[in-house]
Write a protein that holds these residues in place. Structure first.
Motif, PDB file in Angstrom:
ATOM      1  N   THR A 136       0.821  -1.222   0.000  1.00  0.00           N
ATOM      2  CA  THR A 136       0.000   0.000   0.000  1.00  0.00           C
ATOM      3  C   THR A 136       0.856   1.275   0.000  1.00  0.00           C
ATOM      4  OG1 THR A 136      -0.350  -0.023   2.411  1.00  0.00           O
ATOM      5  CG2 THR A 136      -2.014  -1.107   1.055  1.00  0.00           C
ATOM      6  N   ILE A 137       1.860   1.251  -0.868  1.00  0.00           N
ATOM      7  CA  ILE A 137       2.702   2.430  -1.090  1.00  0.00           C
ATOM      8  C   ILE A 137       2.181   3.075  -2.365  1.00  0.00           C
ATOM      9  CG2 ILE A 137       5.025   3.226  -1.681  1.00  0.00           C
ATOM     10  CD1 ILE A 137       6.070   0.726  -0.197  1.00  0.00           C
ATOM     11  N   GLY A 138       1.898   4.347  -2.334  1.00  0.00           N
ATOM     12  CA  GLY A 138       1.374   5.030  -3.510  1.00  0.00           C
ATOM     13  C   GLY A 138       2.397   5.148  -4.623  1.00  0.00           C
ATOM     14  N   LEU A 139       1.908   5.268  -5.857  1.00  0.00           N
ATOM     15  CA  LEU A 139       2.771   5.372  -7.020  1.00  0.00           C
ATOM     16  C   LEU A 139       3.799   6.503  -6.923  1.00  0.00           C
ATOM     17  CD1 LEU A 139       3.531   4.294  -9.794  1.00  0.00           C
ATOM     18  CD2 LEU A 139       1.764   5.733 -10.771  1.00  0.00           C
ATOM     19  N   PRO A 140       3.440   7.656  -6.384  1.00  0.00           N
ATOM     20  CA  PRO A 140       4.475   8.698  -6.304  1.00  0.00           C
ATOM     21  C   PRO A 140       5.672   8.287  -5.441  1.00  0.00           C
ATOM     22  CG  PRO A 140       2.314   9.654  -5.932  1.00  0.00           C
ATOM     23  CD  PRO A 140       2.136   8.162  -5.965  1.00  0.00           C
ATOM     24  N   ARG A 141       5.499   7.285  -4.619  1.00  0.00           N
ATOM     25  CA  ARG A 141       6.589   6.837  -3.740  1.00  0.00           C
ATOM     26  C   ARG A 141       7.184   5.512  -4.202  1.00  0.00           C
ATOM     27  NH1 ARG A 141       8.189   9.122   0.385  1.00  0.00           N
ATOM     28  NH2 ARG A 141       8.395   7.240   1.595  1.00  0.00           N
ATOM     29  N   ILE A 142       6.941   5.141  -5.460  1.00  0.00           N
ATOM     30  CA  ILE A 142       7.438   3.860  -5.960  1.00  0.00           C
ATOM     31  C   ILE A 142       8.969   3.806  -5.948  1.00  0.00           C
ATOM     32  CG2 ILE A 142       7.531   4.407  -8.431  1.00  0.00           C
ATOM     33  CD1 ILE A 142       6.213   1.591  -8.850  1.00  0.00           C
ATOM     34  N   ASP A 143       9.604   4.962  -5.929  1.00  0.00           N
ATOM     35  CA  ASP A 143      11.066   4.996  -5.922  1.00  0.00           C
ATOM     36  C   ASP A 143      11.667   4.449  -4.638  1.00  0.00           C
ATOM     37  OD1 ASP A 143      10.016   7.256  -4.595  1.00  0.00           O
ATOM     38  OD2 ASP A 143      11.880   8.357  -4.871  1.00  0.00           O
ATOM     39  N   VAL A 144      10.879   4.268  -3.583  1.00  0.00           N
ATOM     40  CA  VAL A 144      11.408   3.693  -2.343  1.00  0.00           C
ATOM     41  C   VAL A 144      11.566   2.177  -2.457  1.00  0.00           C
ATOM     42  CG1 VAL A 144      10.446   5.544  -0.932  1.00  0.00           C
ATOM     43  CG2 VAL A 144       9.189   3.394  -1.146  1.00  0.00           C
ATOM     44  N   ILE A 145      11.035   1.581  -3.518  1.00  0.00           N
ATOM     45  CA  ILE A 145      11.160   0.139  -3.753  1.00  0.00           C
ATOM     46  C   ILE A 145      12.335  -0.099  -4.688  1.00  0.00           C
ATOM     47  CG2 ILE A 145      10.074  -1.918  -4.728  1.00  0.00           C
ATOM     48  CD1 ILE A 145       7.373  -0.577  -4.004  1.00  0.00           C
ATOM     49  N   LYS A 146      13.281  -0.898  -4.247  1.00  0.00           N
ATOM     50  CA  LYS A 146      14.456  -1.239  -5.053  1.00  0.00           C
ATOM     51  C   LYS A 146      14.486  -2.751  -5.250  1.00  0.00           C
ATOM     52  CE  LYS A 146      16.217   2.941  -4.904  1.00  0.00           C
ATOM     53  NZ  LYS A 146      15.385   3.889  -5.546  1.00  0.00           N
ATOM     54  N   ILE A 147      14.333  -3.171  -6.485  1.00  0.00           N
ATOM     55  CA  ILE A 147      14.390  -4.602  -6.779  1.00  0.00           C
ATOM     56  C   ILE A 147      15.849  -5.027  -6.801  1.00  0.00           C
ATOM     57  CG2 ILE A 147      13.908  -6.395  -8.484  1.00  0.00           C
ATOM     58  CD1 ILE A 147      11.428  -4.804  -9.311  1.00  0.00           C
ATOM     59  N   GLU A 148      16.177  -6.043  -6.001  1.00  0.00           N
ATOM     60  CA  GLU A 148      17.546  -6.554  -5.903  1.00  0.00           C
ATOM     61  C   GLU A 148      17.794  -7.682  -6.902  1.00  0.00           C
ATOM     62  OE1 GLU A 148      19.960  -5.459  -3.689  1.00  0.00           O
ATOM     63  OE2 GLU A 148      18.592  -3.867  -3.088  1.00  0.00           O
ATOM     64  N   ALA A 149      16.824  -8.606  -6.999  1.00  0.00           N
ATOM     65  CA  ALA A 149      16.992  -9.757  -7.892  1.00  0.00           C
ATOM     66  C   ALA A 149      15.627 -10.348  -8.232  1.00  0.00           C
ATOM     67  CB  ALA A 149      17.859 -10.823  -7.223  1.00  0.00           C
ATOM     68  N   ILE A 150      15.584 -10.991  -9.390  1.00  0.00           N
ATOM     69  CA  ILE A 150      14.382 -11.698  -9.837  1.00  0.00           C
ATOM     70  C   ILE A 150      14.847 -13.090 -10.246  1.00  0.00           C
ATOM     71  CG2 ILE A 150      12.500 -11.741 -11.507  1.00  0.00           C
ATOM     72  CD1 ILE A 150      12.955  -8.686 -11.898  1.00  0.00           C
ATOM     73  N   GLU A 151      14.373 -14.118  -9.514  1.00  0.00           N
ATOM     74  CA  GLU A 151      14.824 -15.489  -9.765  1.00  0.00           C
ATOM     75  C   GLU A 151      13.690 -16.475  -9.546  1.00  0.00           C
ATOM     76  OE1 GLU A 151      17.853 -16.113  -6.874  1.00  0.00           O
ATOM     77  OE2 GLU A 151      19.208 -14.624  -7.737  1.00  0.00           O
ATOM     78  N   ASN A 152      13.473 -17.353 -10.497  1.00  0.00           N
ATOM     79  CA  ASN A 152      12.524 -18.463 -10.349  1.00  0.00           C
ATOM     80  C   ASN A 152      11.174 -18.031  -9.782  1.00  0.00           C
ATOM     81  OD1 ASN A 152      14.560 -20.247 -11.244  1.00  0.00           O
ATOM     82  ND2 ASN A 152      15.380 -20.348  -9.169  1.00  0.00           N
TER      83      ASN A 152
END
Length: 183
Positions: A114-130
């Motif tokens: 429930t983080i609003g789109l204007p604050r999407i920059d606080v999410i940092k994807i580290e890895a995507i696996e399986n």
């Protein structure tokens, strides 16, 4: 009250060729809002959690007994141009995943938390696996969620995230809109 035991995704395709006029855009937004509200009210009678998204002519809702996040977007055909919108730490992911996949994954995680789109920059994807995404919020410890990408058609990609993804039930409904009234 019956509980939702599988992950249900309702997708509504609004069949109507809207012009890009302000009035047409307002009509489409009004219809998206009303269809989304109808889906949410249906979810409320079953309990559980829901997440809603819309993009152009599509409205989608995920409902599940556990917390869930969902996003749908038009697939970006401009290879590489929008990747510059991603932080440097995520640009390396674009070597394996297209921009749209990374973006819908970030938005689904944001909706899960429930983080609003204007604050999407606080999410940092580290890895995507399986089919598991590892990420941080505000530089805290790494968290993980399971995800699934679903191409609704050749032009739209949907992403859903939750702790553990069971069987997914997808229902796609086409709705023709002729005379939508709005306030």
């Amino acid at each position: 009250m019956a509980r939702i035991s599988k992950l249900n995704i309702e997708i509504i395709n609004i069949i109507k060729n809207y012009s890009r006029s302000l009035q047409s855009i307002k009509k489409l937004k009004f219809l998206q809002h009303n269809l989304g509200l109808e889906l949410i009210l249906q979810t409320d009678k079953y309990g559980g959690y829901y997440s809603i998204t819309h993009s152009h002519n599509y409205v989608a809702l995920a409902r599940y007994l556990n917390k869930v996040g969902i996003d749908i977007e038009l697939i970006d055909k401009k290879k590489g141009k929008r990747v510059n919108l991603l932080p440097d730490s995520e640009k390396k992911l674009s070597l394996k995943y297209d921009f749209t996949s990374i973006w819908v994954l970030k938005e689904a995680i944001a909706k899960y938390h429930t983080i609003g789109l204007p604050r999407i920059d606080v999410i940092k994807i580290e890895a995507i696996e399986n089919q598991v995404v590892y990420y941080r919020i505000k530089r805290k410890q790494v968290e993980k969620l399971e995800y699934r990408f679903i191409d609704v058609n050749p032009s739209y990609r949907l992403c859903v995230v939750t702790k553990k993804i069971p069987n997914i039930y997808i229902h796609i409904k086409n709705v023709e809109n002729k005379n939508t009234e709005y306030i």
